[in-house]
Every structure is written in C-alpha cells, then in structure tokens.
Write a protein that holds these residues in place. Structure first.
Motif, PDB file in Angstrom:
ATOM      1  N   GLN A  39       3.801  66.503   9.354  1.00 25.98           N
ATOM      2  CA  GLN A  39       4.542  67.682   8.920  1.00 25.98           C
ATOM      3  C   GLN A  39       5.902  67.200   8.440  1.00 25.98           C
ATOM      4  O   GLN A  39       6.471  66.257   8.993  1.00 25.98           O
ATOM      5  CB  GLN A  39       4.708  68.698  10.056  1.00 25.98           C
ATOM      6  N   ASN A  40       6.439  67.870   7.411  1.00 26.04           N
ATOM      7  CA  ASN A  40       7.663  67.343   6.820  1.00 26.04           C
ATOM      8  C   ASN A  40       8.908  67.631   7.642  1.00 26.04           C
ATOM      9  O   ASN A  40       9.958  67.047   7.412  1.00 26.04           O
ATOM     10  CB  ASN A  40       7.845  67.882   5.394  1.00 26.04           C
ATOM     11  N   VAL A  41       8.822  68.525   8.585  1.00 21.65           N
ATOM     12  CA  VAL A  41       9.978  68.806   9.444  1.00 21.65           C
ATOM     13  C   VAL A  41       9.553  68.622  10.891  1.00 21.65           C
ATOM     14  O   VAL A  41       8.653  69.318  11.359  1.00 21.65           O
ATOM     15  CB  VAL A  41      10.492  70.250   9.244  1.00 21.65           C
ATOM     16  N   PRO A  42      10.159  67.725  11.625  1.00 22.29           N
ATOM     17  CA  PRO A  42      11.157  66.736  11.190  1.00 22.29           C
ATOM     18  C   PRO A  42      10.520  65.365  11.045  1.00 22.29           C
ATOM     19  O   PRO A  42      10.631  64.532  11.953  1.00 22.29           O
ATOM     20  CB  PRO A  42      12.178  66.759  12.326  1.00 22.29           C
TER      21      PRO A  42
ATOM     22  N   GLY B  29       0.369  83.852  22.309  1.00 18.82           N
ATOM     23  CA  GLY B  29       0.281  82.514  21.743  1.00 18.82           C
ATOM     24  C   GLY B  29       1.406  82.232  20.780  1.00 18.82           C
ATOM     25  O   GLY B  29       2.112  83.144  20.349  1.00 18.82           O
ATOM     26  N   PHE B  30       1.587  80.959  20.444  1.00 22.27           N
ATOM     27  CA  PHE B  30       2.608  80.568  19.474  1.00 22.27           C
ATOM     28  C   PHE B  30       2.169  80.918  18.057  1.00 22.27           C
ATOM     29  O   PHE B  30       0.977  81.058  17.785  1.00 22.27           O
ATOM     30  CB  PHE B  30       2.844  79.053  19.536  1.00 22.27           C
ATOM     31  N   THR B  31       3.151  81.036  17.175  1.00 21.08           N
ATOM     32  CA  THR B  31       2.811  81.004  15.751  1.00 21.08           C
ATOM     33  C   THR B  31       2.502  79.552  15.403  1.00 21.08           C
ATOM     34  O   THR B  31       3.005  78.619  16.041  1.00 21.08           O
ATOM     35  CB  THR B  31       3.985  81.502  14.902  1.00 21.08           C
ATOM     36  N   THR B  32       1.684  79.327  14.405  1.00 18.23           N
ATOM     37  CA  THR B  32       1.236  77.965  14.095  1.00 18.23           C
ATOM     38  C   THR B  32       2.373  77.084  13.590  1.00 18.23           C
ATOM     39  O   THR B  32       2.267  75.861  13.624  1.00 18.23           O
ATOM     40  CB  THR B  32       0.115  77.996  13.045  1.00 18.23           C
ATOM     41  N   ASP B  33       3.471  77.707  13.117  1.00 17.32           N
ATOM     42  CA  ASP B  33       4.595  76.910  12.627  1.00 17.32           C
ATOM     43  C   ASP B  33       5.752  76.889  13.614  1.00 17.32           C
ATOM     44  O   ASP B  33       6.877  76.533  13.271  1.00 17.32           O
ATOM     45  CB  ASP B  33       5.086  77.433  11.274  1.00 17.32           C
ATOM     46  N   SER B  34       5.499  77.251  14.862  1.00 11.87           N
ATOM     47  CA  SER B  34       6.554  77.252  15.870  1.00 11.87           C
ATOM     48  C   SER B  34       7.007  75.830  16.173  1.00 11.87           C
ATOM     49  O   SER B  34       6.195  74.947  16.451  1.00 11.87           O
ATOM     50  CB  SER B  34       6.066  77.920  17.157  1.00 11.87           C
ATOM     51  N   ILE B  35       8.315  75.598  16.139  1.00  9.26           N
ATOM     52  CA  ILE B  35       8.857  74.284  16.466  1.00  9.26           C
ATOM     53  C   ILE B  35       8.570  73.926  17.922  1.00  9.26           C
ATOM     54  O   ILE B  35       8.511  72.760  18.294  1.00  9.26           O
ATOM     55  CB  ILE B  35      10.375  74.248  16.174  1.00  9.26           C
ATOM     56  N   SER B  36       8.363  74.943  18.759  1.00 14.45           N
ATOM     57  CA  SER B  36       8.081  74.680  20.172  1.00 14.45           C
ATOM     58  C   SER B  36       6.740  73.983  20.370  1.00 14.45           C
ATOM     59  O   SER B  36       6.529  73.311  21.385  1.00 14.45           O
ATOM     60  CB  SER B  36       8.108  75.985  20.967  1.00 14.45           C
ATOM     61  N   LEU B  37       5.835  74.122  19.418  1.00 15.90           N
ATOM     62  CA  LEU B  37       4.558  73.421  19.521  1.00 15.90           C
ATOM     63  C   LEU B  37       4.756  71.916  19.471  1.00 15.90           C
ATOM     64  O   LEU B  37       3.958  71.150  20.015  1.00 15.90           O
ATOM     65  CB  LEU B  37       3.615  73.861  18.394  1.00 15.90           C
ATOM     66  N   PHE B  38       5.829  71.454  18.794  1.00 19.34           N
ATOM     67  CA  PHE B  38       6.130  70.029  18.789  1.00 19.34           C
ATOM     68  C   PHE B  38       6.379  69.548  20.209  1.00 19.34           C
ATOM     69  O   PHE B  38       5.895  68.505  20.631  1.00 19.34           O
ATOM     70  CB  PHE B  38       7.377  69.751  17.939  1.00 19.34           C
ATOM     71  N   CYS B  39       7.166  70.326  20.944  1.00 20.49           N
ATOM     72  CA  CYS B  39       7.468  69.967  22.335  1.00 20.49           C
ATOM     73  C   CYS B  39       6.211  70.035  23.194  1.00 20.49           C
ATOM     74  O   CYS B  39       5.947  69.150  24.017  1.00 20.49           O
ATOM     75  CB  CYS B  39       8.529  70.905  22.910  1.00 20.49           C
ATOM     76  N   MET B  40       5.429  71.084  22.988  1.00 24.58           N
ATOM     77  CA  MET B  40       4.269  71.303  23.844  1.00 24.58           C
ATOM     78  C   MET B  40       3.126  70.338  23.558  1.00 24.58           C
ATOM     79  O   MET B  40       2.183  70.247  24.329  1.00 24.58           O
ATOM     80  CB  MET B  40       3.785  72.748  23.702  1.00 24.58           C
TER      81      MET B  40
ATOM     82  N   ILE C  58       8.659  56.208  17.019  1.00 26.55           N
ATOM     83  CA  ILE C  58       7.325  56.327  16.421  1.00 26.55           C
ATOM     84  C   ILE C  58       6.431  57.338  17.125  1.00 26.55           C
ATOM     85  O   ILE C  58       5.511  57.892  16.532  1.00 26.55           O
ATOM     86  CB  ILE C  58       6.638  54.939  16.377  1.00 26.55           C
ATOM     87  N   PHE C  59       6.683  57.625  18.384  1.00 23.18           N
ATOM     88  CA  PHE C  59       5.824  58.542  19.127  1.00 23.18           C
ATOM     89  C   PHE C  59       5.943  59.978  18.614  1.00 23.18           C
ATOM     90  O   PHE C  59       5.042  60.784  18.822  1.00 23.18           O
ATOM     91  CB  PHE C  59       6.162  58.494  20.622  1.00 23.18           C
ATOM     92  N   CYS C  60       7.055  60.270  17.953  1.00 27.88           N
ATOM     93  CA  CYS C  60       7.251  61.624  17.421  1.00 27.88           C
ATOM     94  C   CYS C  60       7.527  61.651  15.922  1.00 27.88           C
ATOM     95  O   CYS C  60       7.194  62.624  15.261  1.00 27.88           O
ATOM     96  CB  CYS C  60       8.410  62.325  18.139  1.00 27.88           C
ATOM     97  N   HIS C  61       8.152  60.586  15.384  1.00 32.65           N
ATOM     98  CA  HIS C  61       8.622  60.609  13.999  1.00 32.65           C
ATOM     99  C   HIS C  61       8.108  59.429  13.203  1.00 32.65           C
ATOM    100  O   HIS C  61       7.795  58.375  13.757  1.00 32.65           O
ATOM    101  CB  HIS C  61      10.156  60.598  13.956  1.00 32.65           C
ATOM    102  N   THR C  62       8.049  59.612  11.879  1.00 33.52           N
ATOM    103  CA  THR C  62       7.659  58.541  10.971  1.00 33.52           C
ATOM    104  C   THR C  62       8.474  58.680   9.692  1.00 33.52           C
ATOM    105  O   THR C  62       8.733  59.802   9.245  1.00 33.52           O
ATOM    106  CB  THR C  62       6.157  58.595  10.648  1.00 33.52           C
ATOM    107  N   PRO C  63       8.904  57.580   9.078  1.00 34.63           N
ATOM    108  CA  PRO C  63       9.703  57.695   7.859  1.00 34.63           C
ATOM    109  C   PRO C  63       8.890  58.050   6.623  1.00 34.63           C
ATOM    110  O   PRO C  63       9.435  58.543   5.634  1.00 34.63           O
ATOM    111  CB  PRO C  63      10.351  56.310   7.723  1.00 34.63           C
ATOM    112  N   HIS C  64       7.573  57.792   6.665  1.00 38.56           N
ATOM    113  CA  HIS C  64       6.729  58.038   5.493  1.00 38.56           C
ATOM    114  C   HIS C  64       5.431  58.742   5.891  1.00 38.56           C
ATOM    115  O   HIS C  64       4.917  58.543   6.982  1.00 38.56           O
ATOM    116  CB  HIS C  64       6.372  56.723   4.793  1.00 38.56           C
TER     117      HIS C  64
END
Length: 239
Positions: free
Chosen positions: A65-68, A98-109, A55-61
C-alpha cells in the motif's frame, strides 16, 4: 567558486538529513517495535533473520500500500473480523461491527491481533540479508505472533478498548471532544493535538495512530504525550 559553494551546501543538507534519519532510526531501535536480529529486548523469544529494522512494516519500493510504503501483504484478520467499541453516547458508531478496509488501524492490528509477524505470507518484499520468518514476541509454534497472554495481543474483540475507526465531528457536536482544525483534534491541555485519519472515504477518523506514535516510545507505551495527570485523555476530552 559557485560549484564549490553549491557542493558545500549540498553536503551540508545531506549531513543534516542523514543526522535526522539516524536520530529517528535510533529512536525506534531501542523499542519493542524493533523486530530485527540486532534487537536485544527481553520480550523476544526468537530473533528476526535480518538486521534491518524498518523492513517488517515498510519498504522503499513496490509497496503493498502506498501509505506509508507498507510492506505487509495482508492483515492477520480481515477488516470485518473485528468487533469494535461502541456506546449509545458515541456520535458515530456505524463501524462497530468491523474496520473499514482502508482504516490505518488495520496496519497496527496486523501484528496486535496475535497473528504472524513475519514470513513470506506477511512480508511482501523480503530483506536481502535474510528472512523474517522466525520472529516471535512470546508466541510459539507456526503463528510466530504475539502470545495471547501478552498485553500487546489485543485480539479481535476490541469492545473493552478505546474507540477507534470512528469519525470525529467538528467541535460543538462531538460529545465533549476538543476542537477539530484540519485533521488535528486538540484541547487547551496539549499544544500539538492529535492527528485524525481518512477512513471509509471520509476524513477525520480517530485511529490507533491518533494516540500512539509507533516510532517513539518516550512516553510508554508509544503515547503521543505523557498521561501524567491524564494529559493524554484530556488532550481530546473536555472535562
């Protein structure tokens, strides 16, 4: 008889799927990415108010953001608030400021910049069995984030870190990197290669997830392959 056979087949598929999910869940359960109440990792100062791990990172509904199926409402630092590694030898360093706004690395950061990990301001869909407001990874006070003294807190100045959020060009034009096939970068050193991600409206960007598999800590720290003999490095770099 056909209905019985169909039911048996369905149960078999369900059993296999359940076993596969359980195996994946047990993999992350014993790692530092388990922020739940049940985690006994010594690095934790506080305990999450929920027994849920994902739950800290993902939700089924109703994902943020839809990915992931992302469940974090915001990054601790805006995309433009980071300074990324760059050098004169890099083919593409246009995102160094800076990152692009859709960078997957922002999830980590969203965790590894030292900002808050839980709470209603960071978690969109709170768990039904509690809240995630009291998670702490060595930090104290309102931020409840990763303490500045810990290696997991990368901060926002990433100039001393490996390049991320940069486009990897096809082999032959990418400064000694391996071959790019589809969205996979690899050399002969590794069998599977490393994934590249979409960013800035284009594909084939190297991000945190290219080298780190966040659900599997078999190769510490969450590396996609062992770095014995520098195998991880040589999986991308031709030396």
């Amino acid at each position: 008889m056909k209905r019985v056979l169909s039911l048996v087949a369905a149960l078999a598929v369900s059993t296999v799927a359940t076993a596969a999910f359980a195996a994946g869940s047990s993999t992350i359960a014993g790692t530092k990415h388990n922020l739940s109440l049940g985690s006994t990792a010594s690095y934790k100062v506080g305990a999450g108010g929920t027994g849920q791990i994902c739950i800290f990172c993902h939700t089924p509904h109703n994902a943020a953001q839809n990915v992931p199926l992302w469940n974090r409402t915001a990054n601790g630092t805006a995309a433009g608030g980071f300074t990324l590694y760059s050098s004169v030898t890099m083919v593409n360093s246009k995102h160094a400021t800076g990152f692009t706004t859709d960078s997957i690395s922002l999830f980590c950061m969203s965790c590894h910049d030292g900002s808050a990990l839980g709470g209603t301001t960071m978690i969109k869909n709170q768990p039904a069995d509690g809240t995630s407001t009291d998670v702490s990874l060595g930090g104290t006070g309102a931020s409840e984030g990763i303490a500045s003294g810990r290696a997991a807190n990368l901060g926002t100045d990433l100039r001393s870190s490996h390049p991320i959020n940069f486009r990897v060009l096809q082999s032959g034009t990418s400064n000694g990197l391996g071959d790019v096939t589809g969205n996979i970068l690899k050399t002969s050193t590794v069998s599977g290669g490393f994934p590249l991600f979409a960013s800035g409206g284009q594909d084939k960007y190297l991000e945190c997830g290219s080298c780190h598999a966040v659900h599997d800590n078999t190769n510490i720290p969450f590396l996609r392959t062992t770095n014995d003999g520098s195998k991880l490095c040589l999986g991308c770099h031709v030396k």
